[in-house]
Motif scaffolding. Structure first.
Motif, short mmCIF file in Angstrom:
data_model
loop_
_atom_site.label_atom_id
_atom_site.label_comp_id
_atom_site.label_asym_id
_atom_site.label_seq_id
_atom_site.Cartn_x
_atom_site.Cartn_y
_atom_site.Cartn_z
N GLY A 71 -7.82 8.47 2.21
CA GLY A 71 -7.90 7.04 2.47
C GLY A 71 -7.13 6.23 1.44
N ILE A 72 -7.21 6.64 0.17
CA ILE A 72 -6.51 5.91 -0.89
C ILE A 72 -5.00 6.03 -0.69
CG2 ILE A 72 -6.03 5.92 -3.36
CD1 ILE A 72 -8.99 6.65 -3.77
N VAL A 73 -4.54 7.24 -0.31
CA VAL A 73 -3.10 7.42 -0.08
C VAL A 73 -2.63 6.53 1.06
CG1 VAL A 73 -1.37 9.08 0.65
CG2 VAL A 73 -3.08 9.75 -0.99
N VAL A 74 -3.44 6.48 2.15
CA VAL A 74 -3.06 5.66 3.29
C VAL A 74 -3.01 4.18 2.88
CG1 VAL A 74 -3.81 4.86 5.55
CG2 VAL A 74 -3.91 7.27 5.01
N ALA A 75 -4.03 3.73 2.12
CA ALA A 75 -4.06 2.33 1.70
C ALA A 75 -2.88 2.01 0.80
CB ALA A 75 -5.37 2.04 0.96
N PHE A 76 -2.51 2.98 -0.06
CA PHE A 76 -1.36 2.76 -0.95
C PHE A 76 -0.08 2.61 -0.15
CE2 PHE A 76 2.22 4.83 -3.11
CZ PHE A 76 2.41 3.91 -4.13
N SER A 77 0.13 3.49 0.86
CA SER A 77 1.37 3.39 1.64
C SER A 77 1.40 2.08 2.42
CB SER A 77 1.53 4.55 2.61
OG SER A 77 0.64 5.57 2.34
N ALA A 78 0.22 1.66 2.94
CA ALA A 78 0.17 0.41 3.69
C ALA A 78 0.57 -0.75 2.78
CB ALA A 78 -1.22 0.20 4.24
N THR A 79 0.04 -0.76 1.54
CA THR A 79 0.38 -1.84 0.61
C THR A 79 1.87 -1.82 0.30
OG1 THR A 79 -1.78 -1.45 -0.34
CG2 THR A 79 -0.31 -2.89 -1.55
N ALA A 80 2.41 -0.61 0.07
CA ALA A 80 3.83 -0.52 -0.26
C ALA A 80 4.68 -1.07 0.88
CB ALA A 80 4.20 0.94 -0.54
N LEU A 81 4.33 -0.73 2.13
CA LEU A 81 5.10 -1.20 3.29
C LEU A 81 5.01 -2.72 3.39
CD1 LEU A 81 6.74 -0.50 5.77
CD2 LEU A 81 4.64 -0.14 7.02
N ALA A 82 3.79 -3.26 3.20
CA ALA A 82 3.62 -4.71 3.31
C ALA A 82 4.40 -5.44 2.22
CB ALA A 82 2.14 -5.07 3.24
N ILE A 83 4.37 -4.90 0.99
CA ILE A 83 5.10 -5.55 -0.11
C ILE A 83 6.60 -5.49 0.13
CG2 ILE A 83 5.59 -5.40 -2.58
CD1 ILE A 83 2.85 -6.23 -2.42
N ALA A 84 7.08 -4.34 0.67
CA ALA A 84 8.51 -4.22 0.96
C ALA A 84 8.93 -5.26 1.99
CB ALA A 84 8.82 -2.81 1.45
N LEU A 85 8.10 -5.45 3.04
CA LEU A 85 8.40 -6.46 4.06
C LEU A 85 8.44 -7.85 3.43
CD1 LEU A 85 6.29 -5.59 7.20
CD2 LEU A 85 8.74 -5.91 7.09
N ILE B 173 1.30 -6.49 10.34
CA ILE B 173 0.71 -5.47 9.45
C ILE B 173 -0.58 -6.00 8.83
CG2 ILE B 173 1.97 -5.96 7.28
CD1 ILE B 173 2.18 -3.01 6.86
N LEU B 174 -0.66 -7.34 8.57
CA LEU B 174 -1.91 -7.88 8.01
C LEU B 174 -3.05 -7.72 9.02
CD1 LEU B 174 -0.62 -11.07 6.19
CD2 LEU B 174 -1.47 -8.99 5.16
N PHE B 175 -2.78 -8.05 10.29
CA PHE B 175 -3.81 -7.89 11.32
C PHE B 175 -4.20 -6.42 11.48
CE2 PHE B 175 -3.16 -12.17 12.80
CZ PHE B 175 -4.35 -12.48 13.40
N ALA B 176 -3.18 -5.56 11.55
CA ALA B 176 -3.45 -4.14 11.81
C ALA B 176 -4.23 -3.51 10.66
CB ALA B 176 -2.14 -3.40 12.03
N LEU B 177 -3.91 -3.93 9.42
CA LEU B 177 -4.62 -3.35 8.28
C LEU B 177 -6.07 -3.79 8.27
CD1 LEU B 177 -2.12 -3.45 5.32
CD2 LEU B 177 -2.87 -1.53 6.67
N LEU B 178 -6.31 -5.08 8.56
CA LEU B 178 -7.70 -5.53 8.63
C LEU B 178 -8.44 -4.75 9.72
CD1 LEU B 178 -9.90 -7.46 7.70
CD2 LEU B 178 -9.23 -8.99 9.54
N GLY B 179 -7.78 -4.58 10.87
CA GLY B 179 -8.40 -3.84 11.97
C GLY B 179 -8.75 -2.43 11.58
N SER B 180 -7.82 -1.72 10.92
CA SER B 180 -8.11 -0.32 10.62
C SER B 180 -9.12 -0.22 9.49
CB SER B 180 -6.85 0.46 10.32
OG SER B 180 -6.01 -0.26 9.50
N LEU B 181 -9.16 -1.23 8.58
CA LEU B 181 -10.19 -1.17 7.53
C LEU B 181 -11.58 -1.36 8.13
CD1 LEU B 181 -8.57 -3.02 4.51
CD2 LEU B 181 -9.20 -0.63 4.66
N LEU B 182 -11.71 -2.27 9.12
CA LEU B 182 -13.01 -2.44 9.78
C LEU B 182 -13.42 -1.16 10.48
CD1 LEU B 182 -12.74 -6.04 11.28
CD2 LEU B 182 -14.01 -5.30 9.28
#
Lengths: 114, 259
Positions: A71-85, B173-182
């Motif tokens: 889960g932490i790895v997935v959250a890290f990649s998601a953050t990296a992708l969002a920051i890159a965007l 991505i903000l919507f999708a991340l909130l969705g998957s966290l829930l």
């Protein structure tokens, strides 16, 4: 109050703070940070559940810990992708607002990378 | 349940697109397109074989990763409904792939251009993660697959790289991340209450009590945000409208159906 309950309450507080931050802050970077706080709260809750479910002779239940790392790895990649965007959005338009174009006229820099 | 014969087709259906993705990434340029073409044919054959196997034997296909039994191990499962969905996904991917041959062709005389290269690799990523969504047998694998699907969908939205595309992708991505966290919070609470994440085991354990209702609400709202159902739909129109036609077909037809 035992340790698992304390951790669980901390986790709920983190999740609540994260949801509040996500809903009230208009800036995308703060929204990304708020999502990370929600994520941390969920991971802490999972840790508390692992602690509570300790089997005989073990400090804690190992299954949630294995899932947590994923889960932490997935959250890290998601953050990296969002920051890159977000960074590319700033490069292309010169602003980091999520508001639509009418409120925020596009400001295409000449020679912005394709 | 125990592993059935032909279960290897399940992990092959998931792995093939990802193998193609990595090969394409390494070989680069025009080769990515060739790799995608070959992978589409192989993947379609695999899914057809899987469907034939299920129709012939008439029962659910099951595979245990590494031979570990649930609840400790991870199981992949495909019943009749998953089989139909896998087939539909494969057919749509083939159709989009044929349509996009012209739209996303690498121009002659250039070794590599960003748009076609990204499109072909992302198409394989969407396919692989959707197959994983459809065959995963436990809630956590499902979470990882849904996140993978988001990571493949967001770059497709911003493929053109204009300001409004990037803004739409960021909102998505903000919507999708909130969705998957829930959704993940729901899965965590279920594990805390029943001690397993395997869907079949959970089905036999789950009781009607406040915790289960809370989990149901969290997961439903989370997946509503990812599927863009009213009232959590506002990210979808700019995201899908700004994507190129072929990418938009992938997003509307497949990505939001995953959740």
């Amino acid at each position: 109050m035992n340790t698992a309950t304390l951790f669980g309450l901390c986790a709920s507080a983190l999740i609540g703070m994260g949801v509040y931050g996500l809903l009230t802050n208009p800036q995308p970077l703060r929204k990304i940070i708020a999502l990370n706080i929600i994520g941390s709260g969920i991971f802490l809750l999972f840790g508390a559940i692992a602690y509570r479910g300790a089997g005989a002779g073990m400090g804690s239940d190992p299954v949630p810990q294995a899932l947590l790392i994923t889960g932490i790895v997935v959250a890290f990649s998601a953050t990296a992708l969002a920051i890159a965007l977000l960074l590319r959005l700033y490069e292309v338009t010169g602003s980091v607002s999520l508001a639509s174009d009418e409120a925020n006229p596009p400001d295409h820099k000449p020679g912005a990378p394709e | 349940m125990s592993p059935t014969t032909g279960g290897w087709l399940l992990y092959l259906a998931v792995l093939l697109p990802f193998i193609g993705l990595m090969l394409g990434l390494v070989l680069g340029g025009r080769n990515a397109q060739h790799v995608a073409r070959v992978t589409m044919l192989l993947g379609f054959t695999t899914v057809s074989a899987l469907a034939w196997h299920i129709i012939e034997s008439g029962h659910t296909l099951e595979y245990w990763l590494g031979g570990w039994a649930p609840p400790l191990g991870i199981s992949l499962r495909a019943d009749g409904l998953s089989m139909v969905m896998l087939l539909v996904v494969a057919v749509v991917i083939m159709a989009v792939g044929i349509y996009a041959q012209a739209d996303f062709d690498t121009p002659q005389g250039q070794p590599e251009t960003r748009r076609p290269f990204s499109f072909w690799l992302l198409m394989l990523a969407v396919w692989g993660s959707l197959n994983l969504v459809l065959v995963s047998g436990d809630l956590f694998t499902l979470y990882v697959a849904l996140e993978l699907l988001t990571f493949a969908g967001v770059p497709l939205v911003s493929l053109d790289g204009r300001g409004e595309n990037l803004r739409a992708a960021l909102r998505y991505i903000l919507f999708a991340l909130l969705g998957s966290l829930l959704y993940l919070l729901g899965a965590v609470l279920l594990y805390g209450a029943y001690g397993t994440l395997d869907i079949q085991l959970l089905a036999g354990l789950v009781r009607p009590e406040p915790l289960t209702w809370a989990v149901l609400a969290l997961m439903t709202v989370g997946l509503l945000a990812k599927t863009a159902l009213f009232p959590l739909h506002i990210w979808l129109p700019p995201a899908h409208a700004g994507a190129p036609a072929a990418a938009s077909a992938l997003l509307s037809a497949l990505v939001i159906k995953g959740s």
